[in-house]
Design an enzyme around this catalytic site. Structure first.
Site, PDB file in Angstrom:
ATOM      1  N   ARG A  31       0.797  -1.218   0.000  1.00 36.31           N
ATOM      2  CA  ARG A  31       0.000   0.000   0.000  1.00 36.31           C
ATOM      3  C   ARG A  31       0.834   1.274   0.000  1.00 36.31           C
ATOM      4  NH1 ARG A  31      -4.571   1.081   4.427  1.00 36.31           N
ATOM      5  NH2 ARG A  31      -5.352  -0.893   3.646  1.00 36.31           N
ATOM      6  N   HIS A  77      -8.157  -3.464  -7.524  1.00 35.38           N
ATOM      7  CA  HIS A  77      -7.881  -2.778  -6.249  1.00 35.38           C
ATOM      8  C   HIS A  77      -9.176  -2.619  -5.446  1.00 35.38           C
ATOM      9  CE1 HIS A  77      -5.008  -0.424  -3.906  1.00 35.38           C
ATOM     10  NE2 HIS A  77      -5.923   0.510  -3.725  1.00 35.38           N
ATOM     11  N   TYR A 121     -16.827  14.327 -13.446  1.00 37.96           N
ATOM     12  CA  TYR A 121     -16.642  15.506 -14.303  1.00 37.96           C
ATOM     13  C   TYR A 121     -15.329  15.496 -15.066  1.00 37.96           C
ATOM     14  CZ  TYR A 121     -20.408  17.345 -11.386  1.00 37.96           C
ATOM     15  OH  TYR A 121     -21.587  17.530 -10.728  1.00 37.96           O
TER      16      TYR A 121
END
Length: 822
Positions: A31, A77, A121
């Protein structure tokens, strides 16, 4: 199996230890820390791989970020979409990444810390350089592993055709480990990697001929070659990083500071806000306005200065007190051989080079296998065309494809792949020209096979191939260095007049520890009224002083507080002020005893301490000039239960007078006390009887000897001339100055040096205050106990006494304060 047998009975610490160990291993390996080979954390690698598999590449149109995030979560993931989107955003920010790995359309945040637009967006695609990270991934160049649900495979590491770990750097925090690897210049890193391949035993100095230092996307200037070298050798080191600022002349004889680059990972909006706060709080004199003029042409912060302001001084102050200059700490930790390791520059390059050797070897092996397979097929096709009529006849006579293949293999000795290619041959390929094409292809394949075999045959050829790839990347993507490097760290000397507007102020310090500075206007407007304070409190000092001066406040416990006057809280004359512990942290049980104002820390001035247990210490004033003053500092080393009873500023030519509780007085010259350092205990001042202790030590100039005023615990007082004592030497017992009584003997509570202009105040155990005008007291000899101020049985013993200096103006010509006249 019974229900109880299904559970293990384990101690809590074993369970927590085991679970935390597993969790730590996961976040360290999978990680928070980058891999030393491709410089990527798992989430970053998965984002790039998902976009690559989706053909969301630099040569194709942008695609909604939400689609990529969904793919990453769904396939590789299984974490929150926010963490994936945040990682994707970071890879697209040109103020965080030296070479962006993701290109983005839409709002992807800003250097001011503004959040990016939501993923629905924005649109994204791989950048051209990140395709170099993934180049040849289909050619078995890296290992793959099953994804979280075993439905697909994902790469363990990317091929990474350039040293991404050094080029883009990395930052992360896991359990027990953190990493901070700065970004570097692509051209320099590639040159260093090539140098390391050619000279495997090279040292850090030779590598630093290529890699000058980090190259931050935000530019700036690095100071401190020593710190850089240490970091590159060991993986840990510290440098100074400052923004780029120019001083410009503007109309009206004024100047302005223009900042065009700021340190890496500093929030510009916060920096501008901090600078403006310094102006508002008057922490620095000379700033008229702080303005952020950043626009699409680039970063620009303007600090307008007042007329005649010291621009260089203000800039130095900003470097020292804001994030315009920061310390950057290298902590180059990466996953190396599945283990977190602190890596120096050489180990990082070595790790990358070894990875490239493996990648290029596997790629070459893959290409060689494919070339040999194709050459074999081409050979079959050429042979088939040479006996084409017979081949066609054989195929036409066959029952089906399988039969045709078997007959061809049997009759013409074709292999299985060759017969497969022949039966799949399209009719238009049977023209005369095709033989020529096939022969040309066979020739090309022969050369290619030879070349690939030569790469695999020696390490030298392998390294040549890697170098060729790296040089191609350098030619295509290298750009100029943005960060300058300076060898030495500049010592920022800040002229106090620059920082602090020079202003005369009134400063008060009270016995209970309340301090304030008031403007002279506020003081004048009070019409002589006493300053504001609690009813039970009293003034220790009132000073008319300049804001560029310093107060040294000494405590009973042997500490001192270094307080620049401009840092004192500003308040009206009638306000109480703030407790000194709010400005400088100090022991809450400690008590203030003396305040010494300092305009300049000189070597010919001294601070002299007297302690209750009879020690005296003299140190040079300049020893008390502190660099850091956020907490109380040691002024004198006290032994056992000793405490400081007085602190004096002396000039080396003063006399000292000690008074003890049992009534002994000792007078000698200051020069008898040798000068020692700040953190010393001093020397013996007076020879005390076993139960005796010092109650007072006074300093005075021998040319203007004062009178002595003694007060006993029974509220008796008397005034003596100095010449009733003999001047002696240090560490003597001294002379008695009280008449010994068998019943209720007098003990010295306080002794002051006074002039006829002074008033002495006393405070009784019943909190009542009384005053004595010095000029009204007759002189006494040593053998009396003086006059009583009040009856102790009614008012209680004296608990405090102090002198109010120069209160009464003398109208009688010369003062009667000469302690030597008879």
């Amino acid at each position: 199996m019974q229900e109880k047998d299904r559970y293990l009975d384990l101690p809590l610490e074993d369970v927590i230890g085991d679970r935390f160990g597993r969790y730590s291993k996961y976040i360290i390996q999978d990680r928070a820390l980058p891999d030393a080979r491709d410089g990527l954390k798992p989430v970053q690698r998965r984002i790039l791989y998902a976009m690559h598999m989706d053909r969301n590449t630099a040569d194709k149109p942008f695609r909604k970020s939400a689609k990529t995030v969904g793919n990453v979560i769904g396939n590789y993931h299984p974490h929150g979409d926010t963490s994936v989107y945040d990682a994707m955003i970071r890879q697209s920010q040109d103020w965080k990444m030296r070479h962006m790995l993701v290109e983005m359309h839409g709002n992807n945040g800003s250097i001011d810390g503004d959040p990016p637009a939501a993923m629905r967006y924005t649109e994204a695609r791989l950048s051209a350089i990140s395709q170099e990270m993934l180049a040849d991934i289909e050619k078995d160049t890296v290992d793959f592993m099953p994804n979280f649900d075993d439905s697909q495979e994902e790469p363990v590491v990317l091929p990474s055709r350039f040293p991404n770990l050094l080029v883009n750097g990395s930052t992360g925090i896991s359990s027990g480990y953190a990493t901070d690897i700065p970004p570097h210049n692509l051209e320099e890193v590639i040159d260093a990697a090539i140098h390391q391949m050619e000279n495997p035993n090279c040292d850090i100095d030779s590598l630093m001929n290529y890699i000058k230092g980090p190259d931050f996307p935000t530019g700036g200037t690095i100071q401190g070659i020593e710190g850089l070298k240490k970091a590159y050798e060991s993986g840990k080191g510290k440098i100074v990083l400052r923004g780029k600022a120019e001083i410009e002349d503007v109309r009206g004889g004024k100047q302005q500071i223009v900042i065009t680059e700021i340190p890496f990972e500093i929030n510009k909006a916060n920096l501008v806000k901090k600078m403006d706060e310094l102006r508002i709080d008057k922490k620095v004199d000379g700033i008229a306005e702080v303005r952020d003029d950043t626009d699409r042409t680039g970063l620009r912060v303007v600090i307008e200065l007042k007329k005649d302001a010291d621009a260089k001084g203000v800039l130095n102050y900003l470097y020292k007190n804001t994030d315009l200059q920061i310390s950057y700490n290298f902590n180059m930790v990466a996953i190396f051989n599945k283990t977190p390791k602190l890596l120096g520059l050489k180990q990082m390059l070595h790790s990358y080079v070894e990875h490239q050797k493996e990648v290029v070897t596997r790629k070459t092996t893959y290409d060689l296998t494919k070339a040999k397979e194709r050459a074999h097929i081409v050979e079959g096709l050429i042979k088939a065309i040479s006996v084409l009529d017979e081949v066609i006849e054989t195929i036409r006579a066959s029952k089906d494809k399988k039969d045709a293949k078997e007959r061809l293999q049997e009759k013409f000795a074709f292999t299985e792949p060759q017969s497969e290619a022949i039966v799949n041959l399209q009719l238009y390929r049977l023209t005369n020209t095709d033989v020529t094409t096939l022969e040309e292809e066979a020739e090309e394949l022969k050369k290619q096979i030879a070349k690939l075999e030569s790469i695999l045959s020696s390490e030298k050829n392998l390294i040549t191939e890697i170098k060729k790839d790296l040089r191609a990347i350098k030619k295509k993507y290298a750009d100029d260095r943005r960060t300058n490097i300076e060898a030495e760290i500049e010592d920022l000397k800040i002229n106090l007049e620059v920082v602090v507007p020079s202003e005369d102020v009134m400063v008060t310090v009270t016995k209970d520890g309340y301090v304030k500075r008031s403007s002279l206007r506020s003081y004048t407007a009070s019409n002589g009224e006493p300053p504001g304070m609690k009813e039970t409190d009293r003034l220790l000092k009132t000073l008319e002083i300049n804001t560029t001066d310093t107060l040294l406040i000494f405590t009973k416990g042997g500490s001192y507080l270094f307080l620049p006057v401009h840092q004192l809280p500003e308040a009206r004359w009638k306000d109480n002020g703030q407790h000194v512990a709010n400005i400088v942290s100090m022991d809450q049980d400690d008590e203030l005893i003396e305040i010494i104002p300092v305009k300049e820390f000189k070597d010919d001035q001294f601070i002299t301490f007297a302690t209750k247990n009879g020690m005296i210490k003299r140190s040079i004033l300049s020893d008390y000039q502190a660099q850091r003053h956020s907490r109380a500092l040691m002024a004198i080393k006290l032994k056992n239960d000793d405490e400081v009873i007085n602190v004096m500023q002396t000039d080396g030519e003063q006399d000292l007078f000690f008074a003890t509780n049992l009534g002994y007085g000792l007078w000698y010259a200051e020069e008898e006390v040798s000068v020692t350092g700040q953190r010393t205990a001093g020397v013996k001042a007076i020879n005390l009887k076993k139960e005796d202790y010092v109650v007072s030590c006074q300093s005075f100039h021998p040319d203007t000897p004062p009178s002595l005023l003694l007060i006993t615990q029974r509220a008796a007082y008397k005034k003596m001339k100095l010449n009733v004592f003999e001047k002696s030497s240090r560490a003597k017992r001294g002379l008695l100055m009280l008449k010994e009584l068998k019943r209720q003997p007098h003990r010295v509570a306080h002794l002051f040096t006074v002039t006829n202009k002074d008033i002495v105040w006393i405070k009784s155990a019943k909190e009542e205050q009384d005053s004595i005008k010095v000029k009204d007291i007759r002189f006494n000899d040593r053998y009396t106990n003086g006059s009583f101020l009040y009856d102790v049985s009614e008012g209680g013993e004296i608990i405090d006494a102090w002198v109010e200096k120069d209160v009464i103006e003398s109208n009688n010509g010369p003062e009667e304060n000469d302690g030597l006249t008879n």
